[in-house]
Write a protein that holds these residues in place. Structure first.
Motif, short mmCIF file in Angstrom:
data_model
loop_
_atom_site.label_atom_id
_atom_site.label_comp_id
_atom_site.label_asym_id
_atom_site.label_seq_id
_atom_site.Cartn_x
_atom_site.Cartn_y
_atom_site.Cartn_z
N SER A 1 2.96 0.26 -4.34
CA SER A 1 4.29 -0.05 -5.00
C SER A 1 4.46 -1.58 -5.36
N PRO B 1 0.77 -1.23 0.07
CA PRO B 1 0.08 -0.21 -0.18
C PRO B 1 0.77 1.34 -0.03
N THR B 2 2.10 1.32 0.29
CA THR B 2 2.92 2.46 0.26
C THR B 2 4.26 2.10 -0.06
N THR C 1 6.18 7.11 1.30
CA THR C 1 5.25 7.47 0.40
C THR C 1 3.91 6.75 0.23
N GLN C 2 2.81 7.65 0.12
CA GLN C 2 1.63 6.97 0.04
C GLN C 2 1.15 6.62 -1.45
N VAL C 3 1.57 5.59 -1.94
CA VAL C 3 1.71 5.16 -3.34
C VAL C 3 1.92 3.62 -3.30
N VAL D 1 7.74 7.51 8.23
CA VAL D 1 6.73 8.04 7.13
C VAL D 1 7.22 7.28 5.69
#
Length: 245
Positions: free
Chosen positions: A72, A31-32, A68-70, A66
């Motif tokens: 992958s 999810p991230t 990245t909200q991408v 933290v």
């Protein structure tokens, strides 16, 4: 470790090894960013699955800080040692889905022996027979002729190509070589009876057969009587399809 988000693809491959191994490559998404150490974690099966499908969890280490909200991509590879005939496929689980891939065994029944190893029950005779001399995969030159290695009371001998006679008979293949040329002391020829062996998709099969030594009398004053005598040797054999690297 936690399950990844989703399994997207599974690829199965049988590795050219002895015994054969199964390579499982799985692709998926998390999810991230920041996930690490993706792996396929096999289920512990007390008994083999009745449907032949083995289960894995696709897991990885989530990020600690933290990220990245991408969504992958991730990939993991698992090598199953000693691939057995009961394995029909694999099922891989993620948190939002699971996917199944079946192993294509259609070509396994076409395996043919390329090496025969035999031991005499006398404990003194050992034979290795190659129907064709082995060449590496991808080699451009055609395979060479047969090869037979004989280790017995007559010595350690290696025969190639035209030194070996092969005949198809009702007993199977008759593989013949000359252990000692005919001379004053008498010659010795050896015939190996090689039955057809169906590997049945396996890498090897055991079998039993026999070898025959034909002895000529050599030079004698009175030639009356049989000119050949025979010694029969019981043999235990292993027929194998061995990979050539």
């Amino acid at each position: 470790m936690e399950k990844i988000l989703e399994v997207t693809e599974i690829a199965l491959a049988i590795l050219e090894s002895f015994p054969p191994k199964l390579s499982i490559t799985a692709s998926g998404t998390v999810p991230t960013g920041g996930w690490s150490n993706p792996k396929l974690d096999p289920y512990i099966h007390i008994q083999a699955p009745p449907d032949g499908i083995y289960d894995f969890n696709f897991v990885a280490d989530p990020p600690e800080g933290v990220a990245t909200q991408v969504i992958s991509p991730v990939e993991a590879v698992y090598i199953r040692e000693n691939l057995t005939p009961d394995v029909k496929g694999v099922r891989i689980h993620a948190s939002q889905n699971s996917k199944t891939a079946m192993l294509d065994n259609s070509g396994q029944s076409d395996r043919h022996p390329n090496r025969f190893t035999l031991s005499g029950c006398d404990g003194h005779t050992h034979i290795v027979f190659f129907p064709q001399a082995l060449t590496p995969l991808g080699a451009s030159e055609p395979p060479a002729g047969a090869q037979l290695q004989y280790d017995g009371p007559e010595g350690q001998l290696i025969f190639h190509g035209e030194d070996i006679t092969q005949e198809q008979t009702i007993l199977g293949s008759l593989i013949s070589v000359t252990l000692r040329p005919d001379a004053d002391a008498g010659g010795i020829d050896f015939a190996l009876v090689l039955p057809p062996v169906n590997l049945g998709g396996e890498a090897r099969q055991d079998f039993k057969t026999l070898g025959i030594k034909a002895r000529s009398r050599g030079r004698v004053i009175n030639p009356a009587g049989a000119e050949l005598s025979y010694d029969v040797l019981n043999l235990k054999g292993i027929a194998e399809d061995i990979p050539i690297l």
